[in-house]
Design an enzyme around this catalytic site. Structure first.
Site, mmCIF file in Angstrom:
data_model
loop_
_atom_site.group_PDB
_atom_site.id
_atom_site.type_symbol
_atom_site.label_atom_id
_atom_site.label_comp_id
_atom_site.label_asym_id
_atom_site.label_seq_id
_atom_site.Cartn_x
_atom_site.Cartn_y
_atom_site.Cartn_z
ATOM 1 N N GLY A 1 0.839 -1.202 0.000
ATOM 2 C CA GLY A 1 0.000 0.000 0.000
ATOM 3 C C GLY A 1 0.869 1.244 0.000
ATOM 4 O O GLY A 1 2.042 1.205 -0.399
ATOM 5 N N SER A 2 0.285 2.327 0.456
ATOM 6 C CA SER A 2 0.996 3.608 0.411
ATOM 7 C C SER A 2 2.070 3.672 1.493
ATOM 8 O O SER A 2 1.966 3.014 2.539
ATOM 9 C CB SER A 2 -0.006 4.740 0.632
ATOM 10 O OG SER A 2 -0.643 4.559 1.880
ATOM 11 N N GLU B 1 5.767 -3.327 0.799
ATOM 12 C CA GLU B 1 5.776 -3.016 -0.646
ATOM 13 C C GLU B 1 4.973 -1.737 -0.803
ATOM 14 O O GLU B 1 3.745 -1.768 -0.884
ATOM 15 C CB GLU B 1 5.138 -4.160 -1.447
ATOM 16 C CG GLU B 1 5.874 -5.480 -1.326
ATOM 17 C CD GLU B 1 7.146 -5.533 -2.166
ATOM 18 O OE1 GLU B 1 7.364 -4.640 -2.996
ATOM 19 O OE2 GLU B 1 7.935 -6.477 -1.970
ATOM 20 N N CYS C 1 2.124 0.747 -8.809
ATOM 21 C CA CYS C 1 3.248 1.220 -8.004
ATOM 22 C C CYS C 1 4.458 1.470 -8.901
ATOM 23 O O CYS C 1 5.311 2.296 -8.588
ATOM 24 C CB CYS C 1 3.587 0.208 -6.917
ATOM 25 S SG CYS C 1 3.781 -1.455 -7.557
HETATM 26 P P1 NAD Z 1 -3.506 2.287 0.997
HETATM 27 O O1 NAD Z 1 -2.248 2.495 1.724
HETATM 28 O O2 NAD Z 1 -4.577 3.297 1.112
HETATM 29 O O3 NAD Z 1 -4.194 0.889 1.446
HETATM 30 C C1 NAD Z 1 -3.467 -0.323 1.406
HETATM 31 C C2 NAD Z 1 -4.073 -1.299 2.403
HETATM 32 O O4 NAD Z 1 -3.922 -0.786 3.723
HETATM 33 C C3 NAD Z 1 -5.571 -1.501 2.211
HETATM 34 O O5 NAD Z 1 -5.867 -2.857 2.435
HETATM 35 C C4 NAD Z 1 -6.174 -0.603 3.277
HETATM 36 O O6 NAD Z 1 -7.466 -1.035 3.680
HETATM 37 C C5 NAD Z 1 -5.170 -0.746 4.396
HETATM 38 N N1 NAD Z 1 -5.120 0.379 5.337
HETATM 39 C C6 NAD Z 1 -5.351 1.688 5.063
HETATM 40 N N2 NAD Z 1 -5.190 2.427 6.195
HETATM 41 C C7 NAD Z 1 -4.823 1.562 7.174
HETATM 42 C C8 NAD Z 1 -4.494 1.712 8.543
HETATM 43 N N3 NAD Z 1 -4.498 2.910 9.130
HETATM 44 N N4 NAD Z 1 -4.147 0.623 9.242
HETATM 45 C C9 NAD Z 1 -4.119 -0.595 8.654
HETATM 46 N N5 NAD Z 1 -4.428 -0.783 7.345
HETATM 47 C C10 NAD Z 1 -4.778 0.272 6.628
HETATM 48 O O7 NAD Z 1 -3.123 2.043 -0.545
HETATM 49 P P2 NAD Z 1 -4.054 1.919 -1.833
HETATM 50 O O8 NAD Z 1 -4.622 3.250 -2.171
HETATM 51 O O9 NAD Z 1 -4.984 0.762 -1.698
HETATM 52 O O10 NAD Z 1 -2.974 1.498 -2.933
HETATM 53 C C11 NAD Z 1 -2.142 2.406 -3.593
HETATM 54 C C12 NAD Z 1 -0.770 2.478 -2.957
HETATM 55 O O11 NAD Z 1 -0.204 1.179 -2.855
HETATM 56 C C13 NAD Z 1 0.215 3.283 -3.789
HETATM 57 O O12 NAD Z 1 1.013 4.069 -2.958
HETATM 58 C C14 NAD Z 1 1.041 2.218 -4.494
HETATM 59 O O13 NAD Z 1 2.314 2.662 -4.898
HETATM 60 C C15 NAD Z 1 1.112 1.174 -3.433
HETATM 61 N N6 NAD Z 1 1.376 -0.140 -4.010
HETATM 62 C C16 NAD Z 1 2.635 -0.658 -3.868
HETATM 63 C C17 NAD Z 1 2.946 -1.876 -4.445
HETATM 64 C C18 NAD Z 1 4.324 -2.446 -4.322
HETATM 65 O O14 NAD Z 1 4.478 -3.645 -4.586
HETATM 66 N N7 NAD Z 1 5.338 -1.675 -3.954
HETATM 67 C C19 NAD Z 1 1.969 -2.596 -5.155
HETATM 68 C C20 NAD Z 1 0.699 -2.040 -5.255
HETATM 69 C C21 NAD Z 1 0.409 -0.805 -4.679
#
Ligand code: NAD
Length: 508
Positions: A241-242, A263, A297
Site C-alpha cells: 500500500g501507500s 511493498e 506502483c
Molecule cells: P492504501 O495504503 O490506502 O491501502 C493499502 C491497504 O492498507 C488496504 O488494504 C487498506 O485497507 C489498508 N489500510 C489503510 N489504512 C490503514 C491503517 N491505518 N491501518 C491498517 N491498514 C490500513 O493504498 P491503496 O490506495 O490501496 O494502494 C495504492 C498504494 O499502494 C500506492 O502508494 C502504491 O504505490 C502502493 N502499491 C505498492 C505496491 C508495491 O508492490 N510496492 C503494489 C501495489 C500498490
C-alpha cells in the site's frame, strides 16, 4: 453465464472465511458496496467481518498452520499446483471481475490472473527447493547446517490496484513454506477477494488440506486491519500500500518485534539518453504512464530526457497520447480505464492545479472527463525535478518531463526521490547501460535497460528501497521471508570441543 455467477458470487456475500465451509459475518454487519468505477453500476455487496469473525479466523489460521507445517513441502506444492489449475479454468471470469471492480482494461485484468498462475507454477517448483546450507565446522566431528522452518500465520494486507496478484505472490510462497495466510484485501476490491477465496476453498476441500487461506474483509475504517498489525499471533505481516500507511504499520509491527514485509509507493523515472532508440522508448513510456490509468506502483511518473531529444520525444508522446482511447475497460479497443473512485479524480485535479501553480507547463490532458465513471485525461507536464508535485506519488496518469545534459545528472535526478521502486534507462551505449546498473547508478530495487518501469515478471525479486519499504516478494529467494532460519550444530565424536578454542574444564 455472467461473470458473477461463474465465480459463484451472490449479490450479498459474507466477508469472513475460516475454511471451505466456514463463511461468516453478522447479518447486521457494515456492508461494502462494490461498484464498477467505469459506470457506477452496482456489482455486489460484502458484509464486513467483525470482532467475533476476527477471533474465529485467527484461531482457525493458527490451527491450520500447526497442521500444515507437518505436511512435506512438495505435497504443499501439489496443493498450490491445483490452485494454479483452478485459476487457469477461471482466468477469463476472474480477469473480467478485476476489470469490472477496479477498472483495469480487460487485457490487464487477465494479465493479473496470469501473474497468479505464473506465481503458482513458481511456488510449486520452489516447494522442492527450500534449500538450506551446510557449513564446515571449525571443530572436529561437528556438522553444522542451516534449516528453514515455517513461521506460522502470515497476514497479507493488499492495495486496490493489484487486488488479487499481490495476495498470490505472498500466499503461494507462504503456503509452500508451511504457513497459513490471513488476507485483509482492499475495501475497494472485496469481490475479487471473495472470488479468489472461493476458488481456493474448492481446492483445499478436494485436497483435504487444512484451511491455509483465510479471509477477512474489513471496512474502510480498517479496524480489523489494525488488530492484525498489532496481533502477536501474526508472525509476518506483508503490507502492500501507500508509504503513509506502511510507515505506521512498520512501526507498530516493529514495536511487537514482529516481521514485516513492505511493498509501498514509488515515483518511478525513465531516462531517455542522447543515444536512445525512440521507437523503443515511446511505447514503453506510454504504457508505463497511461497503463492502469497510472495506478501501478511501478507507473512511470517522471521522464528524464536528454535536452537534444526533448522536443522530438514530447511531440511523439503527445501524438501517442492523442491515440489513447479512454473508456470502458471491457472494450478491447480501450487502452485506459477509469481511476478507482471519485476521491482519486479529486486528487488528480488538485495535483494538476498545484502543478500549474508551481509553474509546470501543461503539454496535454489535465482534465476530468464527463461521467458516468471516474475518467480523466492522460496528462503530460513539462516540470522541474524539485517541484513538490513531481516529488510526490500521485496515483493517476500524470507524467512530468524534465531535460538533462549529462547521464550523471540524469542518474542523480532519478535517485533524488524519497522512493526507490522502479527505474529505466533507454540507451544504445553499453557503457552507459552498465554504469546505470553499477553501484554508482540507479538506487532503485528495479533498474531496467531499454524496457520501461512497469510490468515486472514474477521470476525476479520485486520491491524497492527507501520509502518503498525494502521488501522483496515473488521470485528469486523471496521465499526466505516466509520462513525462519535455524542454525544447528551436531556433534558426532567422542571428545566435545568448545568453539573459539575455549577451555572449560570442570574441577575433578
Ligand atoms: P492504501 O495504503 O490506502 O491501502 C493499502 C491497504 O492498507 C488496504 O488494504 C487498506 O485497507 C489498508 N489500510 C489503510 N489504512 C490503514 C491503517 N491505518 N491501518 C491498517 N491498514 C490500513 O493504498 P491503496 O490506495 O490501496 O494502494 C495504492 C498504494 O499502494 C500506492 O502508494 C502504491 O504505490 C502502493 N502499491 C505498492 C505496491 C508495491 O508492490 N510496492 C503494489 C501495489 C500498490
Amino acid at each position: 453465464m455472467s461473470v458473477m455467477s461463474s465465480l459463484g458470487i451472490s449479490a450479498d456475500e459474507p466477508g469472513a472465511c475460516s475454511g471451505p465451509k466456514a463463511w461468516h459475518a453478522a447479518d447486521g454487519a457494515e456492508r461494502l458496496e462494490s461498484r464498477n468505477p467505469a459506470t457506477g453500476e452496482f456489482l455486489g455487496s460484502v458484509r464486513c467481518a467483525g470482532a467475533e469473525d476476527y477471533a474465529r479466523v485467527l484461531r482457525s489460521a493458527q490451527d491450520a498452520a500447526l497442521a500444515w507445517r507437518l505436511v512435506p513441502a512438495p505435497k504443499r506444492g501439489e496443493m498450490v499446483r491445483q490452485i494454479g489449475e483452478a485459476l487457469r479454468a477461471h482466468k477469463d471470469a476472474l480477469g473480467s471481475l478485476v476489470a469490472l471492480e477496479v477498472g483495469k482494461i480487460k487485457a490487464e485484468g487477465d494479465g493479473e490472473v496470469q501473474e497468479m498462475i505464473d506465481m503458482a507454477d513458481f511456488a510449486v517448483g520452489q516447494s522442492r527447493m527450500l534449500y538450506g546450507l551446510s557449513m564446515h565446522s571449525e571443530r572436529p566431528d561437528h556438522a553444522m547446517r542451516e534449516l528453514w522452518h515455517p513461521l506460522g500465520v502470515v497476514g497479507v494486507m493488499s492495495a486496490f490496484n493489484f487486488p488479487v496478484a499481490v495476495w498470490s505472490w505472498n500466499a503461494f510462497l507462504a503456503a509452500i513454506c508451511g504457513n497459513a495466510t490471513v488476507w485483509k484485501p482492499s475495501p475497494k476490491a472485496p469481490l475479487t477477494a471473495i472470488a479468489v477465496q472461493k476458488i481456493c476453498n474448492a481446492v483445499l476441500e478436494r485436497c483435504g488440506a487444512p484451511p491455509v487461506f483465510q479471509l477477512l474483509v474489513d471496512g474502510p475504517a480498517n479496524a480489523l486491519a489494525q488488530r492484525l498489525v498489532d496481533d502477536p499471533a501474526v508472525a509476518l505481516l506483508s503490507f502492500t500500500g501507500s508509504s503513509r500507511v506502511g510507515r505506521e504499520v512498520a512501526m507498530r509491527v516493529a514495536g511487537r518485534f514482529g516481521k514485516c514485509l513492505l511493498e509501498l509507493s514509488g515515483n518511478n523515472a525513465i531516462i531517455v539518453a542522447q543515444d536512445a532508440a525512440l521507437e523503443l522508448a515511446v511505447p514503453s513510456i506510454a504504457f508505463g504512464a497511461v497503463g492502469t490509468a497510472g495506478q501501478r506502483c511501478t507507473s512511470t511518473r517522471r521522464l528524464l530526457v536528454h535536452r537534444s531529444r526533448e522536443a522530438a520525444l514530447v511531440s511523439a508522446l503527445a501524438s501517442a497520447y492523442a491515440q489513447v482511447r479512454v473508456g470502458d475497460p471491457m472494450d478491447p479497443a480501450t487502452l485506459m480505464g477509469p481511476l478507482i473512485d471519485a476521491a482519486a479524480v479529486a486528487s488528480f485535479e488538485a495535483v494538476v492545479a498545484a502543478a500549474l501553480a508551481e509553474g509546470a507547463e501543461l503539454v496535454c490532458g489535465g482534465k476530468r472527463l464527463p461521467g458516468p465513471g471516474h475518467f480523466v485525461q492522460p496528462t503530460i507536464f513539462r516540470a522541474r525535478n524539485d517541484m513538490a508535485c513531481v516529488q510526490q506519488e500521485t496515483f493517476a496518469p500524470i507524467l512530468y518531463v524534465m531535460p538533462f545534459d549529462t547521464l550523471e545528472e540524469a542518474i542523480a535526478m532519478n535517485n533524488a526521490s524519497r522512493f526507490g521502486l522502479s527505474s529505466a534507462l533507454f540507451t544504445s551505449n553499453l557503457r552507459s547501460a552498465e554504469h546505470w546498473l553499477s553501484a554508482a547508478g540507479s538506487d532503485c530495487g528495479i533498474a531496467n535497460v531499454n524496457i520501461g518501469t512497469s510490468g515486472a515478471e514474477i521470476g525476479g525479486a520485486f520491491g524497492g528501497e527507501k520509502e518503498t519499504g525494502g521488501g522483496r516478494e515473488a521470485g528469486s529467494d523471496a521465499w526466505k521471508a516466509y520462513m525462519r532460519r535455524q542454525t544447528s550444530t551436531v556433534f558426532h565424536g567422542e571428545r566435545p570441543v568448545l568453539a573459539q578454542g575455549i577451555e572449560f574444564r570442570l574441577p575433578g
